[in-house]
Design an enzyme around this catalytic site. Structure first.
Site, PDB file in Angstrom:
ATOM      1  N   ASP A  65      35.991  41.475  38.586  1.00  0.00           N
ATOM      2  CA  ASP A  65      35.986  41.908  37.179  1.00  0.00           C
ATOM      3  C   ASP A  65      35.571  40.763  36.267  1.00  0.00           C
ATOM      4  OD1 ASP A  65      36.864  44.236  38.320  1.00  0.00           O
ATOM      5  OD2 ASP A  65      38.912  44.093  37.576  1.00  0.00           O
ATOM      6  N   HIS A 112      40.670  49.225  34.612  1.00  0.00           N
ATOM      7  CA  HIS A 112      41.122  47.843  34.530  1.00  0.00           C
ATOM      8  C   HIS A 112      40.762  47.162  33.209  1.00  0.00           C
ATOM      9  CE1 HIS A 112      42.452  44.588  37.649  1.00  0.00           C
ATOM     10  NE2 HIS A 112      43.166  44.556  36.548  1.00  0.00           N
ATOM     11  N   HIS A 163      37.474  43.487  43.547  1.00  0.00           N
ATOM     12  CA  HIS A 163      36.384  42.952  42.735  1.00  0.00           C
ATOM     13  C   HIS A 163      36.934  41.823  41.869  1.00  0.00           C
ATOM     14  CE1 HIS A 163      35.933  47.286  43.479  1.00  0.00           C
ATOM     15  NE2 HIS A 163      34.670  46.999  43.731  1.00  0.00           N
ATOM     16  N   ASP A 170      45.104  45.928  41.035  1.00  0.00           N
ATOM     17  CA  ASP A 170      44.107  47.008  41.092  1.00  0.00           C
ATOM     18  C   ASP A 170      44.263  47.718  42.433  1.00  0.00           C
ATOM     19  OD1 ASP A 170      41.649  48.433  41.521  1.00  0.00           O
ATOM     20  OD2 ASP A 170      40.682  47.182  40.004  1.00  0.00           O
ATOM     21  N   GLU A 206      43.776  51.573  38.023  1.00  0.00           N
ATOM     22  CA  GLU A 206      42.685  52.159  38.800  1.00  0.00           C
ATOM     23  C   GLU A 206      43.137  53.183  39.846  1.00  0.00           C
ATOM     24  OE1 GLU A 206      39.487  51.904  38.158  1.00  0.00           O
ATOM     25  OE2 GLU A 206      39.337  50.136  36.852  1.00  0.00           O
ATOM     26  N   ASP A 253      42.646  42.251  43.509  1.00  0.00           N
ATOM     27  CA  ASP A 253      41.561  43.201  43.253  1.00  0.00           C
ATOM     28  C   ASP A 253      40.477  43.023  44.318  1.00  0.00           C
ATOM     29  OD1 ASP A 253      39.464  44.704  41.947  1.00  0.00           O
ATOM     30  OD2 ASP A 253      40.284  44.158  39.995  1.00  0.00           O
ATOM     31  N   ASP A 307      42.351  49.229  44.190  1.00  0.00           N
ATOM     32  CA  ASP A 307      41.271  49.109  45.173  1.00  0.00           C
ATOM     33  C   ASP A 307      41.347  47.839  46.015  1.00  0.00           C
ATOM     34  OD1 ASP A 307      39.947  47.053  43.757  1.00  0.00           O
ATOM     35  OD2 ASP A 307      38.622  48.456  42.722  1.00  0.00           O
ATOM     36  N   HIS A 316      35.069  48.087  32.892  1.00  0.00           N
ATOM     37  CA  HIS A 316      36.169  47.721  33.804  1.00  0.00           C
ATOM     38  C   HIS A 316      35.748  46.653  34.822  1.00  0.00           C
ATOM     39  CE1 HIS A 316      35.557  50.718  37.419  1.00  0.00           C
ATOM     40  NE2 HIS A 316      34.414  50.277  36.961  1.00  0.00           N
TER      41      HIS A 316
HETATM   42 MN   LIG Z   1      39.686  45.691  38.839  1.00  0.00          MN
END
Ligand SMILES: [Mn+2]
Length: 287
Positions: free
Chosen positions: A119, A94, A117, A214, A259, A115, A216, A132
């Protein structure tokens, strides 16, 4: 006919685990270009941005800040040279989104960061030091000066995070301080994705939009091919509904697909999920 340009950045230097450098291949293998053409779009594959092979750097440890900066700069400049096309950037980890967002921004832009997360770490707050985990902070002007001077491109108030469920303590503080709008999985459960998507469009009213997706963010049961899986992610329909509502607005002008880790995946299903979401964002409808 709308024109789409696909550009890969096969980089895993920003991640803690190897493998997302193979993401662009996996996404192409999952028929991204063919499916976009089947939607009636004119698609051009611009190939990949050059990035050093991790094996050639292994004599020293990360975080490979200069190598990542250089690759993201090349991505930024390639995107700045494009006009009248919808760019789709294939990652890669990312950290490439520092280059994609700063490359597509022509003035003020709204960024929808989808995402698990945020980031939003800086070198001071990051437990891992992996870059990332920092690109959204850099885009908002926080972090290592070598990165912010090259990539700061967004007002934190023009950012919406969706699907978040794993935050480091320093990130929580920074997100609040900077006034970033965050829809965690708690809000996804409580409000529903339709309302979140509509609120996001209203909040970023009048701005051209960039979506940074992303893999994830999806529940790991749907998308096992990611380096940092977190349970309790978006369902298949929540993710598609978000893309469909954003598509309907007609305001999205660029996309990152990042990702995807083929080493950790099962028969490329994570890449196939991401291609499906890209199609929904580009206007594929059920009926
Ligand atoms: Mn990310």
């Amino acid at each position: 006919m709308e024109r789409v340009a696909v550009l890969g950045l096969p980089m895993d230097l920003g991640a803690g685990r190897r493998g997302v450098d193979m993401g662009p291949s996996a996404l192409r293998y999952a028929r991204l270009l063919e499916e976009l053409e089947a939607l009636g779009l004119a698609v051009e594959d611009l190939g990949d941005v050059r990035v050093p092979l991790a094996e050639t750097l292994r004599k020293r440890k990360g975080p490979y800040l200069e190598e990542i900066r250089q690759a993201a700069l090349e991505l930024r400049d390639r995107l700045r040279g494009l006009e009248g096309v919808f760019p789709i950037v294939l990652g890669g980890d990312h950290s490439l989104s520092m280059g994609s967002v700063s490359g597509v921004a022509r003035g003020r832009i709204g960024v929808i960061w989808v995402d698990a997360h945020a980031d939003f770490n800086t070198p001071e707050t990051s437990p891992s030091g992996n870059i990332h985990g920092m690109p959204l902070a850099v885009l908002c002007g926080l972090g290592h000066p070598r990165l912010t001077e090259a990539f700061q491109a967004v007002d934190p108030k023009d950012v919406v995070l969706i699907g978040v469920r794993s935050l480091d303590p320093g990130e929580k503080r920074l997100l609040k301080e900077m006034g970033v709008r965050v829809y965690t999985m708690h809000e996804v459960d409580r409000l529903g994705m339709a309302r979140i998507a509509e609120e996001t469009l209203a909040y970023l009213e009048g701005l051209p939009l960039h979506v940074s997706l992303d893999a994830d963010v999806l529940d790991p049961a749907l998308a096992p091919g990611v380096g940092t899986p977190v349970p309790g992610g978006l369902t298949y329909r929540e993710a598609h509904l978000l893309m469909e509502v954003l598509a309907h607005s007609g305001r999205v002008q660029s996309l990152d697909l990042v990702e995807v880790n083929p080493i950790l995946d099962e028969k490329n299903r994570t890449a196939e999920m991401m291609v499906g979401l890209a199609l929904s964002l580009l206007g594929k409808r059920i009926l």
